[in-house]
Design an enzyme around this catalytic site. Structure first.
Site, mmCIF file in Angstrom:
data_model
loop_
_atom_site.group_PDB
_atom_site.id
_atom_site.type_symbol
_atom_site.label_atom_id
_atom_site.label_comp_id
_atom_site.label_asym_id
_atom_site.label_seq_id
_atom_site.Cartn_x
_atom_site.Cartn_y
_atom_site.Cartn_z
ATOM 1 N N GLU A 227 29.106 -4.367 -5.767
ATOM 2 C CA GLU A 227 29.122 -5.762 -5.557
ATOM 3 C C GLU A 227 30.367 -6.382 -4.861
ATOM 4 O OE1 GLU A 227 29.350 -10.296 -6.434
ATOM 5 O OE2 GLU A 227 30.498 -8.654 -7.299
ATOM 6 N N SER A 228 30.364 -7.434 -4.013
ATOM 7 C CA SER A 228 31.624 -7.919 -3.417
ATOM 8 C C SER A 228 32.623 -6.931 -2.838
ATOM 9 C CB SER A 228 32.215 -8.826 -4.351
ATOM 10 O OG SER A 228 33.237 -9.809 -3.809
ATOM 11 N N ALA A 229 33.819 -7.054 -3.490
ATOM 12 C CA ALA A 229 34.760 -5.888 -3.149
ATOM 13 C C ALA A 229 34.136 -4.596 -3.309
ATOM 14 C CB ALA A 229 36.064 -6.077 -3.618
#
Length: 549
Positions: A227-229
């Site tokens: 998730e995200s990074a």
């Protein structure tokens, strides 16, 4: 008679001691002891690489030596060194909303240590070395600056998979963050030691190949997930080695992250030079060698002086993956254009209001002149005036078009907040996802979703990370993930049918706040002009160039 009773009691105590000792697995010649609770067993904090300390600091990870000494694996290891993150000065409802998101998703700072390369395995308690179960390998997010596997309880995933009759193994890993994992500059490029955090993830994936079988996992059935990074990391693992997975994984599940629009590793020279200056290495003839000798606390303090994810320059991060000529042979989006992408099934997704949280730092930017200056100074130091004009026309100062979307004139913390939130969310998340999926249409199986849940959260709406509450809370996304990891297709009995994503039919599984119709199928055709504009501008002006101040 008394001897018989004593023998029975002794046998019972032996059985009890064995159960209290916890489950075990054999790794090389070592016995590793974990813990069990209900239907799952945990093996936590297992080193997967040699400690990246001393002269191994700022070097590629080294494979762990064969395990020869038995040990307990009953608690997660420390987080990798974290960067201090400070919330913008807010009051009232904006502060409450920001604190809720940050503290529940990003803001928990765990005890950290430079010796941090550990891996965690959660498995069905009855899994054996012959079970050959699919594996989901979780890569956490946090802007490449903060985060730890300790933030997430993978037992929820495993327990739900058992209930579905499709058991999986859950693995989570640490990787180096901030400058420890993403140092940039010409010295770093020359030494071939860029993107160390991505190399750490790769080493963890190699460890899974070698050691997951004793836990009951099948090394040929690994799905990488983040998730995200963490999702950006997953996408970059797909671009490494010209798109050759090396057999390390067979599928990818990405939440709020696609190949990011970043440039060359030398773009970060200003941050390298500041670190050298701040640690007293400026007078050294070999500054990289000097940085390896700097006391940990001094180095960490110098890193904390660099911009963080909620600083004024926001998502133009100081420490992030960049094209280094080793892990990434070119910039990520150019590699996508060149087709150097692993041809595996993927899920790629976003939350609707990706940019709101990261736009709280620019509330003092209130008019057209200030937003122009901000963008040219902090985000696009190389942008032309003509391109800046085009960008601002594509993202106008119209509250009804800003993010949180579909909230009209509400949630306007400042005259430019919703506008900038819309731009940032598209530039770093929504547009790269659409760009990636469009480029891969017809080349591999793909699914995409959009989470619109949580729109009632003041000023932030369906903010980045809000869908984690679904997937780690046993919601619909949990089932889709498990089926995807098991069957390379997220669909199955009891779930809304999720169409594949293609350019001819860019279908989105859309999660809503409606109790009656919580999931609908929509098309990925919103904000076409804006996303096309920002994609082209960021291809010419990649992220990662320090502010021009």
């Amino acid at each position: 008679m008394h001897l018989g009773l004593w023998a029975v009691a002794l046998q019972a105590s032996i059985v009890l001691a064995a159960s209290l000792a916890g489950p075990t697995v054999k790794l090389d010649s070592a016995t590793v002891t974990g813990t069990s609770s209900g239907s799952v067993s945990r093996f936590l904090g297992i080193p997967f690489a040699k400690p990246p300390t001393g002269d191994r600091r700022f070097r590629l990870p080294e494979s762990i030596d064969p395990y020869s000494t038995s040990f307990s694996a009953t608690s997660m290891g420390p987080a990798c060194p974290q960067q201090a993150v400070k919330l913008p000065d807010l009051t009232g409802l904006p502060a409450d909303a920001a604190n809720f998101v940050v503290n529940s998703i990003y803001g928990i700072i765990f005890p950290d240590d430079e010796d941090c390369l550990t891996i965690n395995i959660i498995k069905p308690a009855d899994a054996t070395p012959t079970s050959n179960l699919p594996v989901v390998a979780w890569i956490f997010g946090g802007g490449f600056e903060v985060g730890s596997p300790q933030m997430y309880d993978g037992a929820v995933i495993v327990e739900r998979s058992i209930a579905l009759g499709q058991p999986v193994i859950y693995v989570s890993m640490n990787y180096r963050l901030t400058a420890f994992g993403f140092l940039a500059g010409k010295e770093v490029k020359a030494a071939g030691v860029g993107n160390l955090g991505l190399h750490d993830q790769r080493e963890a994936l190699r460890w899974i190949q070698k050691y997951i079988s004793p836990f009951g996992g099948d090394p040929t059935k690994v799905t990488i997930w983040g998730e995200s990074a963490g999702a950006m990391s997953v996408s970059l693992q797909m671009l490494a080695d010209g798109g050759d997975t090396k057999g390390l994984f067979r599928a990818a599940f990405m939440q709020s992250g696609s190949p990011p629009p970043v440039g060359d590793i030398t773009d970060g020279q200003k941050y390298y030079d500041a670190l050298v200056q701040g640690t007293g290495c400026a007078g050294s003839s070999d500054t990289l060698a000097c940085l390896r000798t700097v006391p940990y606390k001094r180095l960490k303090a110098a890193i904390n002086d660099s911009p963080h994810i909620l600083s004024y320059q926001s998502l133009n991060l100081a420490w992030l993956p960049r094209a280094d000529g080793v892990f990434l042979s070119d910039t990520p989006q150019k590699l996508v254009q060149q087709g150097k992408v692993a041809q595996i099934p993927i899920v790629s997704s976003d939350c609707e209001d990706e940019g709101t949280l990261f736009s709280l730092s620019i509330l003092n930017v209130t008019d057209e002149g200030q937003i122009r200056t901000y963008l040219k100074t902090n985000f696009f130091p190389t942008i032309s005036d003509a391109d800046l004009d085009t960008l601002l026309q594509a993202y106008p100062q119209d509250l009804t078009q800003g993010s949180p979307y579909d909230t009209g004139f509400l949630n306007a913390l400042s005259p430019q907040f919703k506008r900038f939130a819309s731009f940032q969310g598209d530039a770093l998340f929504q547009a790269p996802r659409r760009f990636f999926l469009s480029a891969r249409s017809g080349k591999q199986k793909m699914w995409s979703y959009l989470s619109k849940r949580g729109k009632v959260l003041p000023f932030l709406g369906a903010a980045q990370g809000s869908d984690l509450l679904n997937i780690y809370g046993g919601g619909e996304l949990t089932d889709y993930l498990i089926r995807f990891a098991t069957n390379l297709n997220p669909n199955g009995p009891g779930s809304t049918s999720w169409p594949e994503y293609t350019n001819l039919s860019p279908s989105l599984l859309t999660l809503t706040d409606s109790a009656l119709v919580p999931i609908v199928i929509t098309q990925d055709t919103y904000r076409m002009k804006g996303m096309s504009t920002v994609t082209n501008i960021m291809l010419a002006n990649p992220l990662g160039i320090p502010p021009n101040v």
